[in-house]
Design an enzyme around this catalytic site. Structure first.
Site, PDB file in Angstrom:
ATOM      1  N   HIS A  12      21.981  48.198   3.883  1.00 27.61           N
ATOM      2  CA  HIS A  12      22.723  49.458   4.060  1.00 27.61           C
ATOM      3  C   HIS A  12      22.006  50.525   3.240  1.00 27.61           C
ATOM      4  O   HIS A  12      21.947  50.426   2.039  1.00 27.61           O
ATOM      5  CB  HIS A  12      24.175  49.290   3.602  1.00 27.61           C
ATOM      6  CG  HIS A  12      24.319  48.955   2.149  1.00 27.61           C
ATOM      7  ND1 HIS A  12      25.102  47.943   1.667  1.00 27.61           N
ATOM      8  CD2 HIS A  12      23.749  49.501   1.029  1.00 27.61           C
ATOM      9  CE1 HIS A  12      25.018  47.890   0.359  1.00 27.61           C
ATOM     10  NE2 HIS A  12      24.218  48.815  -0.067  1.00 27.61           N
ATOM     11  N   HIS A  59      29.667  52.056  -3.964  1.00 25.78           N
ATOM     12  CA  HIS A  59      28.666  52.631  -4.873  1.00 25.78           C
ATOM     13  C   HIS A  59      29.210  53.809  -5.670  1.00 25.78           C
ATOM     14  O   HIS A  59      28.455  54.699  -6.060  1.00 25.78           O
ATOM     15  CB  HIS A  59      27.447  53.102  -4.085  1.00 25.78           C
ATOM     16  CG  HIS A  59      26.722  52.051  -3.309  1.00 25.78           C
ATOM     17  ND1 HIS A  59      27.221  51.480  -2.159  1.00 25.78           N
ATOM     18  CD2 HIS A  59      25.514  51.465  -3.506  1.00 25.78           C
ATOM     19  CE1 HIS A  59      26.346  50.601  -1.690  1.00 25.78           C
ATOM     20  NE2 HIS A  59      25.308  50.573  -2.483  1.00 25.78           N
ATOM     21  N   HIS A 192      15.470  45.238  -3.631  1.00 29.31           N
ATOM     22  CA  HIS A 192      15.174  46.635  -3.941  1.00 29.31           C
ATOM     23  C   HIS A 192      15.658  46.999  -5.337  1.00 29.31           C
ATOM     24  O   HIS A 192      16.607  46.410  -5.851  1.00 29.31           O
ATOM     25  CB  HIS A 192      15.733  47.607  -2.901  1.00 29.31           C
ATOM     26  CG  HIS A 192      17.223  47.695  -2.722  1.00 29.31           C
ATOM     27  ND1 HIS A 192      18.024  46.628  -2.362  1.00 29.31           N
ATOM     28  CD2 HIS A 192      18.070  48.758  -2.809  1.00 29.31           C
ATOM     29  CE1 HIS A 192      19.276  47.026  -2.226  1.00 29.31           C
ATOM     30  NE2 HIS A 192      19.347  48.325  -2.501  1.00 29.31           N
ATOM     31  N   GLU A 239      22.618  42.886  -4.370  1.00 25.80           N
ATOM     32  CA  GLU A 239      23.594  43.076  -3.280  1.00 25.80           C
ATOM     33  C   GLU A 239      23.545  41.935  -2.264  1.00 25.80           C
ATOM     34  O   GLU A 239      24.467  41.801  -1.441  1.00 25.80           O
ATOM     35  CB  GLU A 239      23.314  44.394  -2.543  1.00 25.80           C
ATOM     36  CG  GLU A 239      23.615  45.635  -3.363  1.00 25.80           C
ATOM     37  CD  GLU A 239      23.209  46.928  -2.650  1.00 25.80           C
ATOM     38  OE1 GLU A 239      23.665  47.987  -3.072  1.00 25.80           O
ATOM     39  OE2 GLU A 239      22.419  46.878  -1.675  1.00 25.80           O
TER      40      GLU A 239
HETATM   41  C1  DHB Z   1      19.046  52.783  -1.027  1.00 26.09           C
HETATM   42  C2  DHB Z   1      19.453  51.439  -0.907  1.00 26.09           C
HETATM   43  C3  DHB Z   1      20.791  51.090  -1.144  1.00 26.09           C
HETATM   44  O1  DHB Z   1      21.265  49.807  -1.066  1.00 26.09           O
HETATM   45  C4  DHB Z   1      21.727  52.062  -1.462  1.00 26.09           C
HETATM   46  O2  DHB Z   1      23.004  51.687  -1.631  1.00 26.09           O
HETATM   47  C5  DHB Z   1      21.325  53.398  -1.600  1.00 26.09           C
HETATM   48  C6  DHB Z   1      19.983  53.747  -1.387  1.00 26.09           C
HETATM   49  C7  DHB Z   1      17.627  53.189  -0.774  1.00 26.09           C
HETATM   50  O3  DHB Z   1      16.733  52.337  -0.612  1.00 26.09           O
HETATM   51  O4  DHB Z   1      17.385  54.407  -0.671  1.00 26.09           O
HETATM   52 FE    FE Z   2      23.410  49.659  -1.898  1.00 28.51          FE
END
Ligand code: DHB
Ligand code: FE
Length: 278
Positions: A12, A59, A192, A239
Site C-alpha cells: 500500500h 499511519h 522498505h 508491515e
Molecule cells: C510508502 C510506503 C508505505 O507503506 C507507506 O505507508 C507510505 C509510503 C512509500 O514507499 O512511499
Molecule cells: Fe505503510
C-alpha cells in the site's frame, strides 16, 4: 456458516492513489506494478466474496502516537477515508459489516486478544488503496471489516502473535452464522524503509523467501523477532505482519493462485498475492 474463499495481500503506497487518479496504469514506471492485479481480479470474479476482512496498519489518520492500540477492530456501518496530506484523492466511504465485526470481536476477546473496538474509524491509504486495486470500480462492491495491527510505534506485536491473531479471526469467520463468502486481506510491505540511515533499504531475497513460505510453510516468518524483521525488511517492511495475519486466517492449507513482485514503487518493494483457501 460463513465460508472463507481465500486471501489477498498487497503493498500500500500513497502514490498508487495518484497514479490511479491520473490513469497512469500503462505508464512504463507503473505498468509492472498494475499488471500484478488483473489475474487476482480474475480469481475474485470466480470466488465472489461478499465481505472482506482487511488487516492493515493505520499511519496516524485514526490513531496517533498518543493513543496506539496494538490491535483494533472496526465495528461501524461505514468507514470514511480522509486526507492524510499525500495530495491524493479521498475515496468514497466503504460499507462495513457490523454483524461480522462483533462476531470477530467477541471471538477474539474470548480467545484473550483484548482488542480496541471502533464504532467510528477513519481508514487511511493502507485500507483504501488495496481495496481499490482489487475492486477498481467507482465504489467498493464488498462489505468490509478493518482490523488494525500497530506497526508504527514500538512495542510491536510479535510475528507469532500476529499469526495467531489471524488464526483466531479465521475461526471467527468460519463460525459466523451467515451464508456469505468472506475473503481476508493483508496490506503493507514488502521490504522498505522510509527514514533514517537505511532509507531506501530493500531486501529482495527475504521478500521472495517470505512470499514462498506463505502457501506451505505459513509460520516460517514467526521464527523472527520484531527487531530481526526490521533488520531484514526495513522499519516499514515490518508491515508484512499483515500478510502473516491474513495467512493465519486461511487455516492449514491454501493454494497460491497468483503473485507479482516489483521493485521499486516509491521506496517500496511491492508484492501482490492471491491464495485460495482449501
Ligand atoms: C510508502 C510506503 C508505505 O507503506 C507507506 O505507508 C507510505 C509510503 C512509500 O514507499 O512511499
Ligand atoms: Fe505503510
Amino acid at each position: 456458516m460463513a465460508k472463507i474463499v481465500g486471501g489477498l495481500a498487497s503493498s500500500h503506497i500513497p502514490s498508487i492513489g495518484g497514479a490511479m487518479a491520473k490513469g497512469l496504469e500503462q505508464d512504463p514506471y507503473w505498468k509492472p506494478f498494475f499488471d500484478g492485479f488483473p489475474p487476482a481480479r480474475k480469481w475474485l470474479s470466480r470466488a465472489k466474496p461478499d465481505v472482506v476482512v482487511v488487516f492493515y496498519n493505520d499511519h496516524g489518520l485514526n490513531f496517533f502516537l498518543d493513543k496506539m492500540p496494538t490491535f483494533a477492530v472496526g465495528a461501524a456501518a461505514q468507514y470514511q477515508n480522509a486526507d492524510e496530506g499525500w495530495g491524493i484523492p479521498t475515496l468514497p466511504p466503504f460499507k462495513g459489516c457490523p454483524d461480522l465485526s462483533w462476531h470477530i470481536i467477541n471471538h477474539l476477546v474470548d480467545k484473550e486478544f483484548d482488542v480496541v473496538t471502533c464504532q467510528e474509524m477513519l481508514v487511511d491509504h493502507a485500507f483504501t488503496l488495496p481495496l481499490k486495486l482489487f475492486w477498481p470500480g467507482a465504489s467498493c462492491p464488498v462489505l468490509t471489516v478493518p482490523i488494525c495491527i500497530n506497526t508504527v510505534q514500538f512495542p510491536l506485536p510479535t510475528a507469532a502473535r500476529c499469526y495467531r491473531l489471524g488464526q483466531a479471526v479465521g475461526e471467527a469467520i468460519r463460525t459466523w452464522d451467515s451464508d456469505l463468502k468472506v475473503a481476508v486481506m493483508g496490506t503493507g510491505g514488502l521490504s522498505h524503509q522510509l527514514d533514517g540511515e537505511r532509507a531506501g533499504f530493500i531486501n529482495k531475497k527475504f521478500d521472495l523467501e517470505f512470499m514462498d513460505s506463505l502457501q506451505d510453510n505459513p509460520a516460517w516468518a514467526t521464527q523472527f523477532s520484531i527487531h530481526e524483521l526490521v533488520e531484514k525488511t526495513g522499519t516499514q517492511g515490518v508491515e508484512l505482519l499483515m500478510w502473516l495475519a491474513m495467512r493465519g486466517a486461511l487455516g492449514a492449507s491454501a493454494k497460491e493462485i497468483h503473485r507479482n513482485y516489483h521493485i521499486p514503487i516509491s521506496n517500496t518493494a511491492t508484492g501482490v498475492i492471491a491464495l485460495e483457501a482449501a
